[in-house]
Write a protein that holds these residues in place. Structure first.
Motif, PDB file in Angstrom:
ATOM      1  N   PRO A   1       3.559  15.536 -12.174  1.00  9.64           N
ATOM      2  CA  PRO A   1       2.860  14.678 -11.212  1.00  9.64           C
ATOM      3  C   PRO A   1       3.803  13.634 -10.613  1.00  9.64           C
ATOM      4  CG  PRO A   1       1.853  14.546 -13.394  1.00  9.64           C
ATOM      5  CD  PRO A   1       3.075  15.380 -13.516  1.00  9.64           C
TER       6      PRO A   1
ATOM      7  N   LYS B   1      -2.405   7.132  -6.824  1.00 10.18           N
ATOM      8  CA  LYS B   1      -2.921   8.301  -7.525  1.00 10.18           C
ATOM      9  C   LYS B   1      -1.735   9.193  -7.872  1.00 10.18           C
ATOM     10  CE  LYS B   1      -3.990  10.684  -3.228  1.00 10.18           C
ATOM     11  NZ  LYS B   1      -4.974  11.378  -2.445  1.00 10.18           N
TER      12      LYS B   1
ATOM     13  N   GLU C   1      -0.324  13.001  -8.011  1.00  5.44           N
ATOM     14  CA  GLU C   1      -0.541  14.323  -7.465  1.00  5.44           C
ATOM     15  C   GLU C   1       0.488  15.288  -8.023  1.00  5.44           C
ATOM     16  OE1 GLU C   1      -0.571  14.540  -3.234  1.00  5.44           O
ATOM     17  OE2 GLU C   1      -2.525  13.588  -3.072  1.00  5.44           O
ATOM     18  N   GLU C   2       0.064  16.490  -8.262  1.00  5.27           N
ATOM     19  CA  GLU C   2       0.990  17.541  -8.686  1.00  5.27           C
ATOM     20  C   GLU C   2       1.794  17.980  -7.466  1.00  5.27           C
ATOM     21  OE1 GLU C   2       1.661  18.841 -11.688  1.00  5.27           O
ATOM     22  OE2 GLU C   2       0.190  17.555 -12.665  1.00  5.27           O
ATOM     23  N   GLU C   3       3.049  18.271  -7.696  1.00  9.53           N
ATOM     24  CA  GLU C   3       3.907  18.762  -6.603  1.00  9.53           C
ATOM     25  C   GLU C   3       3.523  20.157  -6.227  1.00  9.53           C
ATOM     26  OE1 GLU C   3       8.075  17.500  -6.391  1.00  9.53           O
ATOM     27  OE2 GLU C   3       7.775  16.983  -8.494  1.00  9.53           O
TER      28      GLU C   3
END
Length: 61
Positions: free
Chosen positions: A2, A57, A59-61
């Motif tokens: 993330p 937040k 976030e996943e790559e």
């Protein structure tokens, strides 16, 4: 892994996220929190949990 995403419209530049990040991923730049070392982020979420404006937040790559 993330990575932190910062809503610059919501960020007030309080610096709490910068202080709680154990990996020096964030810095205040022009009074806004900015990701300066994305590769060091381990996804711990401390910045997300401590942001009083909920401006961050993960976030996943």
């Amino acid at each position: 892994m993330p990575r932190p995403i910062i809503d610059t419209d919501e960020c007030t530049g309080c610096g709490i996220c910068v202080d709680v990040c154990p990996n020096d991923v964030l810095e205040l730049v022009d009074e806004v929190s900015t990701v300066v070392n994305e590769d060091a982020c381990d996804g711990c979420g401390a910045c997300v949990e401590e942001c009083p404006m909920e401006a961050i937040k993960l976030e996943e790559e």
